[in-house]
Design a protein around this motif. Structure first.
Motif, PDB file in Angstrom:
ATOM      1  N   ALA A  39       0.663  -1.569   0.131  1.00  0.00           N
ATOM      2  CA  ALA A  39      -0.367   0.043  -0.087  1.00  0.00           C
ATOM      3  C   ALA A  39       1.496   1.545  -0.477  1.00  0.00           C
ATOM      4  N   THR A  40       2.407   1.238   1.006  1.00  0.00           N
ATOM      5  CA  THR A  40       2.948   2.354   0.470  1.00  0.00           C
ATOM      6  C   THR A  40       3.155   2.890  -0.236  1.00  0.00           C
ATOM      7  N   THR A  41       3.839   1.472  -1.375  1.00  0.00           N
ATOM      8  CA  THR A  41       4.749   1.696  -2.634  1.00  0.00           C
ATOM      9  C   THR A  41       3.722   2.200  -3.337  1.00  0.00           C
ATOM     10  N   ALA A  42       2.661   1.803  -3.378  1.00  0.00           N
ATOM     11  CA  ALA A  42       1.846   2.268  -4.377  1.00  0.00           C
ATOM     12  C   ALA A  42       1.126   3.739  -4.616  1.00  0.00           C
ATOM     13  N   ALA A  43       1.065   3.973  -3.167  1.00  0.00           N
ATOM     14  CA  ALA A  43       0.682   5.818  -2.358  1.00  0.00           C
ATOM     15  C   ALA A  43       1.986   6.627  -3.203  1.00  0.00           C
ATOM     16  N   VAL A  44       3.206   5.598  -3.209  1.00  0.00           N
ATOM     17  CA  VAL A  44       4.496   6.832  -3.697  1.00  0.00           C
ATOM     18  C   VAL A  44       4.156   6.711  -5.071  1.00  0.00           C
ATOM     19  N   LEU A  45       4.420   5.433  -5.093  1.00  0.00           N
ATOM     20  CA  LEU A  45       3.850   5.415  -6.750  1.00  0.00           C
ATOM     21  C   LEU A  45       3.505   5.887  -8.029  1.00  0.00           C
ATOM     22  N   ARG A  46       1.986   6.727  -6.941  1.00  0.00           N
ATOM     23  CA  ARG A  46       0.778   7.523  -7.178  1.00  0.00           C
ATOM     24  C   ARG A  46       1.026   8.541  -7.358  1.00  0.00           C
ATOM     25  N   ASN A  47       1.874   9.227  -6.616  1.00  0.00           N
ATOM     26  CA  ASN A  47       2.290  10.787  -6.380  1.00  0.00           C
ATOM     27  C   ASN A  47       3.378  10.950  -7.427  1.00  0.00           C
ATOM     28  N   ALA A  48       4.480  10.114  -7.662  1.00  0.00           N
ATOM     29  CA  ALA A  48       4.938  10.312  -8.435  1.00  0.00           C
ATOM     30  C   ALA A  48       4.825   9.974  -9.576  1.00  0.00           C
ATOM     31  N   LEU A  49       3.775   9.080 -10.208  1.00  0.00           N
ATOM     32  CA  LEU A  49       3.369   8.999 -11.579  1.00  0.00           C
ATOM     33  C   LEU A  49       2.665  10.089 -11.733  1.00  0.00           C
ATOM     34  N   ARG A  50       2.199  10.277 -11.397  1.00  0.00           N
ATOM     35  CA  ARG A  50       0.701  11.627 -11.535  1.00  0.00           C
ATOM     36  C   ARG A  50       1.076  12.506 -12.598  1.00  0.00           C
ATOM     37  N   ARG A  51       2.539  13.226 -11.349  1.00  0.00           N
ATOM     38  CA  ARG A  51       3.475  14.524 -12.222  1.00  0.00           C
ATOM     39  C   ARG A  51       3.777  14.334 -13.672  1.00  0.00           C
ATOM     40  N   LEU A  52       4.196  12.621 -13.966  1.00  0.00           N
ATOM     41  CA  LEU A  52       5.071  12.782 -14.988  1.00  0.00           C
ATOM     42  C   LEU A  52       4.315  12.569 -16.897  1.00  0.00           C
ATOM     43  N   PRO A  53       5.063  13.197 -17.443  1.00  0.00           N
ATOM     44  CA  PRO A  53       4.725  12.570 -18.641  1.00  0.00           C
ATOM     45  C   PRO A  53       4.328  10.987 -19.847  1.00  0.00           C
ATOM     46  N   LEU A  54       3.864  10.022 -18.677  1.00  0.00           N
ATOM     47  CA  LEU A  54       3.695   9.178 -18.801  1.00  0.00           C
ATOM     48  C   LEU A  54       1.415   9.162 -19.382  1.00  0.00           C
ATOM     49  N   ARG A  55       1.560   7.336 -19.417  1.00  0.00           N
ATOM     50  CA  ARG A  55      -0.050   7.237 -19.187  1.00  0.00           C
ATOM     51  C   ARG A  55       0.167   5.626 -18.395  1.00  0.00           C
ATOM     52  N   VAL A  56      -0.179   5.506 -16.849  1.00  0.00           N
ATOM     53  CA  VAL A  56       0.066   3.964 -16.683  1.00  0.00           C
ATOM     54  C   VAL A  56      -1.511   3.570 -16.491  1.00  0.00           C
ATOM     55  N   ARG A  57      -1.563   2.974 -16.958  1.00  0.00           N
ATOM     56  CA  ARG A  57      -3.154   1.746 -17.147  1.00  0.00           C
ATOM     57  C   ARG A  57      -2.872   0.832 -16.002  1.00  0.00           C
ATOM     58  N   PHE A  58      -3.462   0.867 -15.156  1.00  0.00           N
ATOM     59  CA  PHE A  58      -3.329  -1.028 -14.338  1.00  0.00           C
ATOM     60  C   PHE A  58      -4.458  -1.182 -14.850  1.00  0.00           C
ATOM     61  N   ALA A  59      -4.423  -2.806 -14.504  1.00  0.00           N
ATOM     62  CA  ALA A  59      -5.670  -4.227 -14.712  1.00  0.00           C
ATOM     63  C   ALA A  59      -6.810  -3.432 -14.405  1.00  0.00           C
ATOM     64  N   ASP A  60      -6.993  -2.900 -13.690  1.00  0.00           N
ATOM     65  CA  ASP A  60      -8.546  -2.211 -13.161  1.00  0.00           C
ATOM     66  C   ASP A  60      -9.109  -1.047 -13.708  1.00  0.00           C
ATOM     67  N   GLY A  61      -7.842  -0.296 -14.905  1.00  0.00           N
ATOM     68  CA  GLY A  61      -8.624   0.455 -15.501  1.00  0.00           C
ATOM     69  C   GLY A  61      -8.272   2.099 -15.118  1.00  0.00           C
ATOM     70  N   THR A  62      -8.209   1.949 -14.057  1.00  0.00           N
ATOM     71  CA  THR A  62      -6.949   2.922 -13.213  1.00  0.00           C
ATOM     72  C   THR A  62      -6.220   3.885 -13.990  1.00  0.00           C
ATOM     73  N   THR A  63      -5.815   5.147 -14.413  1.00  0.00           N
ATOM     74  CA  THR A  63      -5.486   5.901 -15.289  1.00  0.00           C
ATOM     75  C   THR A  63      -4.258   6.857 -14.451  1.00  0.00           C
ATOM     76  N   LEU A  64      -2.613   7.153 -14.344  1.00  0.00           N
ATOM     77  CA  LEU A  64      -2.093   7.474 -13.977  1.00  0.00           C
ATOM     78  C   LEU A  64      -1.224   8.624 -15.484  1.00  0.00           C
ATOM     79  N   GLY A  65      -0.897   9.449 -14.589  1.00  0.00           N
ATOM     80  CA  GLY A  65       0.551  10.706 -15.497  1.00  0.00           C
ATOM     81  C   GLY A  65       0.109  11.706 -16.076  1.00  0.00           C
ATOM     82  N   LEU A  66       0.349  12.423 -17.036  1.00  0.00           N
ATOM     83  CA  LEU A  66       0.152  13.587 -17.452  1.00  0.00           C
ATOM     84  C   LEU A  66      -0.514  12.787 -19.573  1.00  0.00           C
ATOM     85  N   GLY A  67      -0.040  11.917 -19.624  1.00  0.00           N
ATOM     86  CA  GLY A  67       0.560  11.657 -20.973  1.00  0.00           C
ATOM     87  C   GLY A  67       1.123  11.197 -21.475  1.00  0.00           C
TER      88      GLY A  67
END
Length: 425
Positions: A39-67
């Motif tokens: 859970a801690t790892t997931a939270a740290v990754l969410r915080n990092a990935l949401r600020r990056l010019p990436l799209r990270v799509r998880f198996a449940d359809g959740t997507t993080l990143g700026l594109g």
């Protein structure tokens, strides 16, 4: 490889064939990390990935990143468990296990490499020594350790390297006339790089040349064709055997000696010394010895041409005691220096002077792209040599990871001229 974790869980990913647990224990078994760690790892990754010019799509359809380049996480539980337990080693092992993928792997890794310094929050960075995996003592580059480390990579199979390198069998950055580079021009670009180094070192008819790190013999061969007398040192039996054959076939065996010898065991005096992308395998502990060897073997008035991959000094300091994915699976015991580290070591431990330095990072990115594409095109031939699916995925990741380092500016490659005062030759 390291032993499997004591509490493995079943890998549920269907993105890749199961790994052989005997050959790939840390890929076959997901670490048994606790829910709070995941859970801690997931939270740290969410915080990092949401600020990056990436799209990270998880198996449940959740997507993080700026594109941007897409990363698809097929097995989030295993993904978070591996990163929580092993950091970047776990990230790489998760890829080898098929738990995540990227249609544009280089593009995705380039974004991550460009933001390497701020992916981990500052408080965790300050505690790096507490959570980062330490380099194993067994991979120290003592004379015996260096032989084992070199053998693990360069003695894999000459046939393997032949499949993705050009006809010169040169395994270092080429120098191209223009970009984008094309495969039919790679051999000429490698010879151009070698000739630049030979010119930098002043190699000509009658030059006594010491080469530290033979590769498969192209530089020694070209130096001998200029009339130089070459002593070349390698720790790889596979490379030495093929290099000797190539030298004989070129008709210059009378001017080239290729010795199975550690650089610390070198003897004699030489007008020139050349070492191409060898320092990365030396280890920080032995950089002073390496540069003192260059100094001691070089005659007064002589010249050293050195080609070295480099990284930013702050990142090198952060990584120098950390065990990395590249060290674990590709280059055990290695460490890429910074330009500051090279120049400080030369200044403090030798009588040599850094006379010139030329950066060629863009050329390495293109070299690696051509190798990666060639490796991918010939993956069936790699498999026919006996290298399994995890190995092929590992080398695809390694070549893409390296290319991304140069494209992002996280890595660079330098050609140095070091000179030694004394009478001119």
């Amino acid at each position: 490889m390291t032993t499997a974790p004591s509490r493995p869980t079943t890998r549920h990913s269907t993105a890749a064939a199961p790994a052989d647990p005997h050959r790939w224990p840390d890929v076959a078994a997901v670490p048994g990390t606790s829910w709070p760690v995941r859970a801690t790892t997931a939270a740290v990754l969410r915080n990092a990935l949401r600020r990056l010019p990436l799209r990270v799509r998880f198996a449940d359809g959740t997507t993080l990143g700026l594109g941007g380049p897409l990363i698809e996480v097929h097995d989030p539980k295993a993904f978070h468990a591996r990163i929580g337990a092993g950091g970047l080693i776990g990230f790489g092992e998760s890829y080898l296990a098929g738990e995540w993928d990227a249609p544009d792997l280089v593009g995705a890794l380039t974004v991550l490499a460009a933001h390497a310094a701020d992916l981990v929050p500052a408080p965790l960075q300050r505690l790096r020594r507490l959570w980062a995996v330490r380099q194993p003592a067994a991979q120290r580059n003592t004379p015996d350790g260096a032989r084992d480390n070199i053998s693990r990579h360069y003695d894999l199979s000459n046939d393997l390297f032949t499949l993705f390198l050009d006809d010169t069998l040169t395994y270092s950055a080429a120098v191209f006339r223009g970009f984008p580079a094309q495969w039919p021009l790679l051999a000429a670009a490698q010879r151009r790089k070698i000739d630049r180094l030979l010119d930098l070192a002043g190699v000509q008819e009658g030059t006594r040349l010491l080469e530290i790190g033979t590769g498969w013999g192209e530089l020694a061969l070209r130096a001998a064709l200029r009339g130089a007398h070459v002593t070349s040192l390698t720790l790889s039996q596979e490379q030495r055997a093929l290099a000797l054959r190539r030298v004989r076939e070129a008709g210059v065996a009378d001017r080239v000696r290729i010795e199975l010898c550690d650089y610390r065991e070198a003897r004699g005096s030489y007008d020139a010394v050349i070492s191409v992308e060898m320092i990365e395998a030396v280890g920080a502990e032995f950089w002073p010895v390496y540069f003192r060897t260059l100094d001691e073997r070089l005659a007064p008035g002589g010249r050293v041409a050195l080609q070295a991959i480099t990284m930013p000094h702050a990142r090198m300091l952060a990584a120098r005691d950390t065990h990395t994915w590249i060290q674990k699976y590709v280059f055990p015991g290695g460490l890429i220096p910074s330009t500051e580290a090279v120049e400080q070591t030369v200044r403090e431990h030798t009588g040599l002077t850094v006379t010139a330095r030329d950066a060629l990072g863009a050329h390495y990115a293109e070299t690696l792209r051509l190798w990666r594409q060639r490796f991918t095109e010939r993956r069936d031939e790699v498999a026919a040599l006996g290298f399994d699916a995890v190995f092929r995925r590992l080398w695809t990741f390694y070549l893409a990871y390296s290319e991304a380092g140069f494209r992002s500016g996280y890595l660079d490659v330098q050609q140095y001229l070091l000179t030694k005062e004394g009478s001119e030759r």
